[in-house]
Design a protein around this motif. Structure first.
Motif, mmCIF file in Angstrom:
data_model
loop_
_atom_site.group_PDB
_atom_site.id
_atom_site.type_symbol
_atom_site.label_atom_id
_atom_site.label_comp_id
_atom_site.label_asym_id
_atom_site.label_seq_id
_atom_site.Cartn_x
_atom_site.Cartn_y
_atom_site.Cartn_z
ATOM 1 N N VAL A 2 1.114 -1.108 0.222
ATOM 2 C CA VAL A 2 0.102 -0.185 -0.072
ATOM 3 C C VAL A 2 1.035 1.026 -0.140
ATOM 4 N N ALA A 23 -4.054 9.799 0.007
ATOM 5 C CA ALA A 23 -4.976 8.820 -1.171
ATOM 6 C C ALA A 23 -3.596 7.321 -0.671
ATOM 7 N N SER A 25 -3.153 3.984 -2.212
ATOM 8 C CA SER A 25 -3.403 3.387 -3.305
ATOM 9 C C SER A 25 -2.379 2.077 -3.656
ATOM 10 N N SER A 27 -2.063 -2.520 -4.271
ATOM 11 C CA SER A 27 -3.306 -3.862 -4.254
ATOM 12 C C SER A 27 -4.150 -3.723 -2.764
ATOM 13 N N LYS A 75 -12.967 5.969 -2.018
ATOM 14 C CA LYS A 75 -11.480 6.665 -2.804
ATOM 15 C C LYS A 75 -10.243 6.319 -1.943
ATOM 16 N N ASN A 76 -10.408 5.314 -1.001
ATOM 17 C CA ASN A 76 -8.845 5.117 0.014
ATOM 18 C C ASN A 76 -9.255 6.434 0.702
ATOM 19 N N THR A 77 -9.554 7.410 0.668
ATOM 20 C CA THR A 77 -8.753 9.113 1.305
ATOM 21 C C THR A 77 -8.761 9.243 2.858
ATOM 22 N N SER A 101 -2.770 -5.191 2.981
ATOM 23 C CA SER A 101 -3.357 -6.183 0.944
ATOM 24 C C SER A 101 -3.471 -7.229 0.588
#
Length: 120
Positions: A2, A23, A25, A27, A75-77, A101
């Motif tokens: 991540v 943010a 990002s 897997s 948005k994983n934010t 992940s």
């Protein structure tokens, strides 16, 4: 793995506002707690605020009532709205999350940090 990328830092006068974003990002299978820490020159890194996946928030006493943490799970934010900034808020702000992940268990991850400078 991540990756966390912060943005939104900068220079602001005392009493001003800034909004930090972070943010995640990679897997990602899941993220539970997301949070912000900060480290001022010559000081240890300290926790600022955190938010769970269902929106439960907690704040350090030093920022309570001035900072607001929020997140967008789609948005994983995670965000940190900072109002009424003081010179003592000057620090490098780091994003942190506990995430899982593919192929790994739950692990802590850190962003690279973003500088916030508050002038008097």
């Amino acid at each position: 793995q991540v990756q966390l990328v912060e943005s939104g830092g900068g220079l602001v006068q005392a009493g001003g506002s800034l909004r930090l974003s972070c943010a995640a990002s990679g897997s990602i299978v899941g993220i539970n707690v997301m949070g912000w820490y900060r480290q001022a020159p010559g000081k240890q890194r300290e926790w600022v605020a955190s938010i769970t996946s269902v929106g439960i928030t907690n704040y350090a006493d030093s920022v309570k009532g001035r900072f607001t943490i929020s997140r967008d799970n789609a948005k994983n934010t995670v965000y940190l709205q900072m109002n009424s900034l003081k010179p003592e808020d000057t620090a490098v702000y780091y994003c942190n999350c506990n995430a899982r992940s593919y192929g790994t268990s739950w692990l802590p991850y850190w962003g690279q940090g973003t500088q916030v400078t508050v002038s008097s």
